[in-house]
Motif scaffolding. Structure first.
Motif, PDB file in Angstrom:
ATOM      1  N   LEU A  31     -15.679   4.769  -4.800  1.00 58.90           N
ATOM      2  CA  LEU A  31     -15.789   4.669  -3.076  1.00 58.90           C
ATOM      3  C   LEU A  31     -14.480   4.123  -2.407  1.00 58.90           C
ATOM      4  CD1 LEU A  31     -19.386   2.840  -3.157  1.00 58.90           C
ATOM      5  CD2 LEU A  31     -18.768   5.327  -2.855  1.00 58.90           C
ATOM      6  N   HIS A  33     -12.701   3.204   1.472  1.00 56.57           N
ATOM      7  CA  HIS A  33     -12.891   3.454   2.986  1.00 56.57           C
ATOM      8  C   HIS A  33     -11.715   4.208   3.562  1.00 56.57           C
ATOM      9  CE1 HIS A  33     -10.604  -0.800   3.911  1.00 56.57           C
ATOM     10  NE2 HIS A  33      -9.799   0.063   3.152  1.00 56.57           N
ATOM     11  N   LYS A  40      -0.929   4.145  -1.715  1.00 58.38           N
ATOM     12  CA  LYS A  40       0.117   3.207  -2.128  1.00 58.38           C
ATOM     13  C   LYS A  40       0.732   3.800  -3.287  1.00 58.38           C
ATOM     14  CE  LYS A  40      -0.879  -1.383  -0.507  1.00 58.38           C
ATOM     15  NZ  LYS A  40      -1.415  -2.648  -0.937  1.00 58.38           N
ATOM     16  N   VAL A 130     -17.871  -0.069   2.581  1.00 58.73           N
ATOM     17  CA  VAL A 130     -18.753  -0.780   1.827  1.00 58.73           C
ATOM     18  C   VAL A 130     -19.253  -1.900   2.553  1.00 58.73           C
ATOM     19  CG1 VAL A 130     -19.036  -2.007  -0.474  1.00 58.73           C
ATOM     20  CG2 VAL A 130     -17.508   0.096  -0.444  1.00 58.73           C
ATOM     21  N   GLY A 159      -7.528  -3.842  -4.799  1.00 59.44           N
ATOM     22  CA  GLY A 159      -6.064  -4.404  -4.509  1.00 59.44           C
ATOM     23  C   GLY A 159      -5.992  -5.622  -3.785  1.00 59.44           C
ATOM     24  N   VAL A 336       3.355  -6.532  -3.134  1.00 60.96           N
ATOM     25  CA  VAL A 336       2.035  -6.865  -3.954  1.00 60.96           C
ATOM     26  C   VAL A 336       1.752  -8.414  -3.242  1.00 60.96           C
ATOM     27  CG1 VAL A 336       2.388  -5.645  -5.998  1.00 60.96           C
ATOM     28  CG2 VAL A 336       3.541  -7.880  -5.518  1.00 60.96           C
ATOM     29  N   GLY A 374       8.126  -1.064 -11.530  1.00 64.13           N
ATOM     30  CA  GLY A 374       6.989  -0.028 -12.192  1.00 64.13           C
ATOM     31  C   GLY A 374       5.913  -1.116 -12.932  1.00 64.13           C
ATOM     32  N   PHE A 375       6.263  -2.196 -12.960  1.00 62.68           N
ATOM     33  CA  PHE A 375       5.157  -3.205 -13.753  1.00 62.68           C
ATOM     34  C   PHE A 375       3.977  -3.175 -13.120  1.00 62.68           C
ATOM     35  CE2 PHE A 375       9.613  -4.610 -14.528  1.00 62.68           C
ATOM     36  CZ  PHE A 375       9.574  -4.461 -15.854  1.00 62.68           C
ATOM     37  N   ASN A 376       3.938  -2.962 -11.618  1.00 61.46           N
ATOM     38  CA  ASN A 376       2.715  -3.494 -11.075  1.00 61.46           C
ATOM     39  C   ASN A 376       1.381  -2.034 -11.514  1.00 61.46           C
ATOM     40  OD1 ASN A 376       2.373  -5.982  -9.678  1.00 61.46           O
ATOM     41  ND2 ASN A 376       4.641  -5.359  -8.903  1.00 61.46           N
TER      42      ASN A 376
END
Ligand code: FDA
Length: 391
Positions: A31, A33, A40, A130, A159, A336, A374-376
């Motif tokens: 699900l 919204h 992202k 939700v 997130g 982030v 690229g770590f996230n």
């Protein structure tokens, strides 16, 4: 239709988790919204998605509990993700420092995840609000704008708070609190610094100037580019250090890493005494920055006319510029969110809440924050894999 798992959030972590669970035969509902999944991912890496880093290890992550990420990162590594990307014939390249980007577009990564989800029969319901999450007789019930859904497992993959304009919410923290989990206070990370008016007045003419720098905060240091902006400073080195910075802290910047500016200026004074200080600085720094530094140090004229003390004042601003940012640009532009659901409340093997069987938190919602590079996304894949293998 009944489901084995409901995943809230169709970002990198949620879609990856769905794909892994569906491959194991689980019936999965995702699900979100938003109008589209993986927004992202789409905008990441300048549209080319820096989808992992060759050198990923737990040392690339911040958390109140730095060892928490080890297990998930080991079970699904950067090499596992690269193998998946290869199977989908997505061409990629290493840009720098182990950072892997798509040659084409980040949409290829979204399409790969959606294709894998479709193969496993995952249902993705977008534009779904939700409204309420509750414990049900067997598992959880989720009240939405499209009706009520129930499943034994609920994965929260919504997130962090970064970029509210893109639909980021504190939903994961609300659910965590509702079920009695602790939250490590969320704060913007990988975010540009802003300067107070006085410092800004001294540097605003430098907007657009970039240098390779070493930026330090205590013992933590990053050697990457620094960029002056209209509000303060940015660039990879600054974004990296911002994740460690707290209100009121000072950072130190070396704009000619590996070189001793004072020694070099003294040598130049001997060899070319008629050279202007700005010209001497401009050998190593962009001219605009050289002029600015000389002006801030209150030094002008020929090297021959400048005593050691004056050269030292200039050199300090080059090798050891100590800056106290006023703040950051906040969640509005932060790449982030640091902090989040306290890892002490979660299993590092499965991401399941220790005291709430069936409830999982993955991705950026969790108090695990990667460095830039690229770590996230690797954390989104690895934590998604851990939960997807358990639900
Ligand atoms: P993510 O935020 O991606 O997904 C959460 C989903 O939940 C969204 O689809 C959202 O709509 C949905 N949602 C939120 N609240 C909801 C609610 N109340 N109800 C229903 N749905 C809800 N990282 C990296 O490794 N390499 C890179 O190149 C970049 N580049 C980059 C650029 C920019 C501009 C940003 C902002 C960020 C990056 N990142 C990055 C970071 C990376 O994008 C981020 O860490 C991951 O997308 C996190 O994935 P998640 O799935 O955890 O959350």
């Amino acid at each position: 239709m009944t489901y084995d798992a409901i995943i809230i959030g169709a970002g990198g972590a949620g879609l990856f988790c769905a794909m892994v669970a569906a491959k194991r035969g689980r019936r999965v509902l995702v699900l979100d919204h938003a109008k589209k999944p993986g927004e992202k991912i789409r905008i990441s890496g300048g549209g080319r998605c820096n989808f992992t880093n060759l050198h990923t290890s737990s040392a690339n992550f911040l958390s109140d509990n730095p060892r928490f990420c080890i297990s998930a990162l080991k079970r699904f590594t950067q090499h596992d993700f690269i193998a998946l990307v290869k199977r989908h014939n997505i061409a990629w390249h290493e840009k720098t420092l182990g950072q892997l980007f798509c040659d084409g577009s980040s949409q290829q990564i979204i399409d790969m995840l959606l294709t894998e989800c479709a193969k496993g029969g995952v249902r993705v319901e977008l534009q779904t609000e939700v409204r309420h999450v509750a414990k049900a007789a067997e598992g959880f019930s989720v009240e939405t704008s499209k009706g009520r859904f129930e499943a034994p497992s609920l994965v929260v993959a919504t997130g962090g708070k970064s970029i509210p304009k893109m639909g980021a919410t504190g939903f994961a923290y609300e659910v965590a609190r509702q079920f009695g989990l602790n939250i490590v206070p969320p704060r913007p990370a990988l975010v540009p610094f802003t300067f107070a008016p006085e410092l800004l007045a001294m540097t605003s003419g430098l907007a657009g100037v970039a240098v390779d720098a070493v930026v330090s905060h205590g013992k933590t240091r990053f050697a990457e580019a620094l960029l002056f902006t209209h509000r303060g400073i940015s660039g990879p080195a600054i974004l990296q250090i911002s994740s460690y910075w707290r209100d009121g802290d000072e950072i130190e910047i070396d704009m000619v890493p590996g070189r001793d500016m004072l020694a070099e200026l003294k040598l130049l004074r001997k060899e070319t005494p008629k050279q202007e200080i700005v010209t001497a600085l401009a050998r190593l720094l962009p001219r605009r920055l050289a002029e600015n530094i000389a002006a801030r140090a209150g030094v002008e004229g020929r090297l021959a006319d400048l005593a050691d003390k004056r050269l030292a004042a200039v050199a300090a601003l080059v090798n050891h510029w100590r800056v106290k940012p006023q703040g950051t640009e906040g969640f509005r532009t932060a790449e982030v969110t640091a902090g989040g659901v306290d890892t002490r409340c979660l299993s590092s093997q499965t991401m399941e809440a220790r005291d709430v069987p069936g409830l999982y938190f993955i991705g950026e919602a969790v108090d695990v924050t990667g460095h830039l590079g690229g770590f996230n996304f690797q954390w989104a894949w690895s934590s998604g894999f851990a939960a997807g293998s358990a639900i």
